[in-house]
Design an enzyme around this catalytic site. Sequence first.
Site, mmCIF file in Angstrom:
data_model
loop_
_atom_site.group_PDB
_atom_site.id
_atom_site.type_symbol
_atom_site.label_atom_id
_atom_site.label_comp_id
_atom_site.label_asym_id
_atom_site.label_seq_id
_atom_site.Cartn_x
_atom_site.Cartn_y
_atom_site.Cartn_z
ATOM 1 N N GLY A 62 3.155 -4.395 9.080
ATOM 2 C CA GLY A 62 3.090 -2.946 9.313
ATOM 3 C C GLY A 62 1.896 -2.260 8.683
ATOM 4 C CG HIS A 82 -3.062 2.703 -1.585
ATOM 5 N ND1 HIS A 82 -3.057 2.545 -0.218
ATOM 6 C CD2 HIS A 82 -4.228 2.143 -2.015
ATOM 7 C CE1 HIS A 82 -4.170 1.916 0.158
ATOM 8 N NE2 HIS A 82 -4.891 1.648 -0.915
ATOM 9 C CD GLU A 123 -0.977 -0.339 17.685
ATOM 10 O OE1 GLU A 123 -0.448 0.189 18.675
ATOM 11 O OE2 GLU A 123 -1.833 0.207 16.967
ATOM 12 C CD GLN A 127 -2.345 -1.339 2.781
ATOM 13 O OE1 GLN A 127 -3.359 -0.752 3.136
ATOM 14 N NE2 GLN A 127 -1.690 -2.127 3.603
HETATM 15 C C1 BJW Z 1 4.813 -1.113 12.573
HETATM 16 C C2 BJW Z 1 6.010 -0.431 12.764
HETATM 17 C C3 BJW Z 1 7.189 -1.205 12.723
HETATM 18 C C4 BJW Z 1 4.425 1.012 12.866
HETATM 19 N N1 BJW Z 1 7.113 -2.516 12.501
HETATM 20 N N2 BJW Z 1 4.773 -2.409 12.362
HETATM 21 C C5 BJW Z 1 -16.302 3.168 5.282
HETATM 22 C C6 BJW Z 1 -16.096 1.817 5.467
HETATM 23 C C7 BJW Z 1 -15.257 1.086 4.609
HETATM 24 C C8 BJW Z 1 -14.629 1.709 3.547
HETATM 25 C C9 BJW Z 1 -14.833 3.060 3.353
HETATM 26 C C10 BJW Z 1 -15.661 3.775 4.210
HETATM 27 N N3 BJW Z 1 -15.668 5.064 3.807
HETATM 28 C C11 BJW Z 1 -14.845 5.173 2.704
HETATM 29 C C12 BJW Z 1 -14.346 3.955 2.421
HETATM 30 C C13 BJW Z 1 -13.414 3.612 1.324
HETATM 31 C C14 BJW Z 1 -12.017 4.051 1.638
HETATM 32 C C15 BJW Z 1 -11.591 3.423 2.962
HETATM 33 O O1 BJW Z 1 -11.213 2.287 3.047
HETATM 34 N N4 BJW Z 1 -11.654 4.200 4.036
HETATM 35 C C16 BJW Z 1 -11.390 3.679 5.380
HETATM 36 C C17 BJW Z 1 -10.230 4.455 5.984
HETATM 37 C C18 BJW Z 1 -12.634 3.789 6.184
HETATM 38 N N5 BJW Z 1 -11.205 3.574 0.558
HETATM 39 C C19 BJW Z 1 -11.019 4.272 -0.552
HETATM 40 O O2 BJW Z 1 -11.497 5.388 -0.717
HETATM 41 C C20 BJW Z 1 -10.217 3.586 -1.649
HETATM 42 N N6 BJW Z 1 -10.908 3.643 -2.870
HETATM 43 C C21 BJW Z 1 -12.089 3.059 -3.025
HETATM 44 O O3 BJW Z 1 -12.660 2.483 -2.138
HETATM 45 O O4 BJW Z 1 -12.581 3.197 -4.296
HETATM 46 C C22 BJW Z 1 -13.913 2.777 -4.551
HETATM 47 C C23 BJW Z 1 -14.770 4.001 -4.474
HETATM 48 C C24 BJW Z 1 -14.878 4.763 -5.618
HETATM 49 C C25 BJW Z 1 -15.704 5.880 -5.588
HETATM 50 C C26 BJW Z 1 -16.349 6.252 -4.396
HETATM 51 C C27 BJW Z 1 -16.173 5.488 -3.254
HETATM 52 C C28 BJW Z 1 -15.382 4.345 -3.304
HETATM 53 C C29 BJW Z 1 -8.904 4.312 -1.870
HETATM 54 C C30 BJW Z 1 -8.041 4.279 -0.663
HETATM 55 C C31 BJW Z 1 -6.779 5.089 -0.901
HETATM 56 C C32 BJW Z 1 -5.977 5.205 0.380
HETATM 57 N N7 BJW Z 1 -4.969 6.121 0.228
HETATM 58 C C33 BJW Z 1 -4.057 6.391 1.349
HETATM 59 C C34 BJW Z 1 -3.451 7.773 1.229
HETATM 60 C C35 BJW Z 1 -2.743 8.041 -0.031
HETATM 61 C C36 BJW Z 1 -2.308 9.438 -0.016
HETATM 62 C C37 BJW Z 1 -0.957 9.626 0.573
HETATM 63 O O5 BJW Z 1 -0.149 8.724 0.801
HETATM 64 O O6 BJW Z 1 -0.729 10.770 0.785
HETATM 65 O O7 BJW Z 1 -3.085 5.364 1.419
HETATM 66 S S1 BJW Z 1 -4.815 6.364 2.946
HETATM 67 C C38 BJW Z 1 -3.421 5.740 3.771
HETATM 68 O O8 BJW Z 1 -3.873 4.519 4.420
HETATM 69 C C39 BJW Z 1 -2.406 5.341 2.686
HETATM 70 C C40 BJW Z 1 -2.053 3.937 3.116
HETATM 71 O O9 BJW Z 1 -1.582 3.192 2.012
HETATM 72 C C41 BJW Z 1 -3.346 3.410 3.690
HETATM 73 C C42 BJW Z 1 -3.171 2.243 4.616
HETATM 74 O O10 BJW Z 1 -2.492 2.607 5.771
HETATM 75 P P1 BJW Z 1 -1.422 1.606 6.400
HETATM 76 O O11 BJW Z 1 -0.361 1.357 5.435
HETATM 77 O O12 BJW Z 1 -2.107 0.445 6.959
HETATM 78 O O13 BJW Z 1 -0.769 2.527 7.548
HETATM 79 P P2 BJW Z 1 -1.310 2.851 9.020
HETATM 80 O O14 BJW Z 1 -0.640 4.100 9.453
HETATM 81 O O15 BJW Z 1 -2.782 2.820 9.087
HETATM 82 O O16 BJW Z 1 -0.778 1.637 9.910
HETATM 83 C C43 BJW Z 1 0.594 1.460 10.168
HETATM 84 C C44 BJW Z 1 0.748 0.182 11.002
HETATM 85 O O17 BJW Z 1 2.133 -0.105 11.136
HETATM 86 C C45 BJW Z 1 0.160 0.303 12.417
HETATM 87 O O18 BJW Z 1 -0.659 -0.824 12.655
HETATM 88 C C46 BJW Z 1 1.411 0.280 13.312
HETATM 89 O O19 BJW Z 1 1.181 -0.377 14.555
HETATM 90 C C47 BJW Z 1 2.397 -0.475 12.481
HETATM 91 N N8 BJW Z 1 3.817 -0.160 12.705
HETATM 92 N N9 BJW Z 1 5.739 0.893 13.015
HETATM 93 C C48 BJW Z 1 5.893 -3.092 12.371
HETATM 94 N N10 BJW Z 1 8.425 -0.629 12.932
#
Ligand code: BJW
Length: 254
Positions: A191, A119, A219, A101
């Site tokens: 992660g 992403h 976690e 991601q």
């Molecule tokens: C460690 C560590 C170490 C730390 N060792 N571990 C309601 C319900 C369900 C879905 C939705 C909803 N409302 C909207 C939605 C859809 C939405 C979504 O899922 N939202 C949820 C947040 C609720 N999704 C979308 O919009 C997607 N598109 C889509 O659905 O299209 C269909 C559609 C079309 C038209 C209309 C509607 C829908 C697109 C999603 C795009 C996400 N983009 C981002 C940001 C990009 C911009 C940028 O980078 O600037 O991508 S969001 C952000 O989160 C980024 C990441 O890739 C993504 C995931 O996060 P990730 O990687 O999991 O990071 P963290 O910070 O959350 O977690 C880090 C983890 O690491 C933690 O657990 C720590 O403990 C751990 N950690 N250090 C091991 N050393």
Amino acid sequence: MKSLRKDFIEVLKDAENVVFFTGAGISAESGISTFRGADGIWNKLKPEELANFDAFLKNPDRVWDWYQYRRHIIENSKPNPAHLAIAEMQEYFRNVAVVTQNIDNLHRRAGSRKVYELHGNIERNYCIECHTWYNAPGFASSTEDSKVPRCEKCGGLIRPDIVWFGELLPEEDFSNSEKAAEKCNIMFAVGTSAVVYPAARIPLMAKRLGAYLVEINLEETELSPLADYVLLGKAGEILPGILEEVKKLKEKRA
Ligand code: BJW
Ligand code: ZN
């Protein structure tokens, strides 16, 4: 690292297809911020003002400037032992795929060959009007941080090739990720908070189709109750430990 559980070692021994599903936490040890959690980006800044297309149209310079800031951090970062261990796994398993991601390109820089980016990638940019690509190395650094560049063909705004909220994921990468999830013997979720969909479907799909699901995180997450094995700690410490175990297993077999 404490010794690994026997059932996991048994699966490792025979595995041919291995998938790493990674999130921001894997790059935290390279100095790149995560999104959620104590020091997460979204604690300080609002995703609705920065990470969607309407926010970009409303204030393109601000959004561009923010990505330039992130680009500078990423350009100055290096793959850490977690990225490197994943790349080295390619020596020991028939088929290793990385489904990430992350937008930071650190898996490729570490040497992973099969990387599916769900992403996008901050190194690429395109015109929102005519879709001309602006990917030449140094393109972004040749532009002003605080002013969005314009397309030289049509004058349109240039945006980073990153999937914002509400946008569709790149079709080919997503379908390749689904295929990899379908056939893998082991899926590592590393992660990631696993709350962003549809990406978070990938480990669920692998588990449903019979893969052994390992979670590596600081976690527990929403995925933990489903995982076969949860390893709590830093990815940069746990993955090199697993690689050492894999090396031992494969040497024994040779
Ligand atoms: C460690 C560590 C170490 C730390 N060792 N571990 C309601 C319900 C369900 C879905 C939705 C909803 N409302 C909207 C939605 C859809 C939405 C979504 O899922 N939202 C949820 C947040 C609720 N999704 C979308 O919009 C997607 N598109 C889509 O659905 O299209 C269909 C559609 C079309 C038209 C209309 C509607 C829908 C697109 C999603 C795009 C996400 N983009 C981002 C940001 C990009 C911009 C940028 O980078 O600037 O991508 S969001 C952000 O989160 C980024 C990441 O890739 C993504 C995931 O996060 P990730 O990687 O999991 O990071 P963290 O910070 O959350 O977690 C880090 C983890 O690491 C933690 O657990 C720590 O403990 C751990 N950690 N250090 C091991 N050393
Ligand atoms: Zn254009």
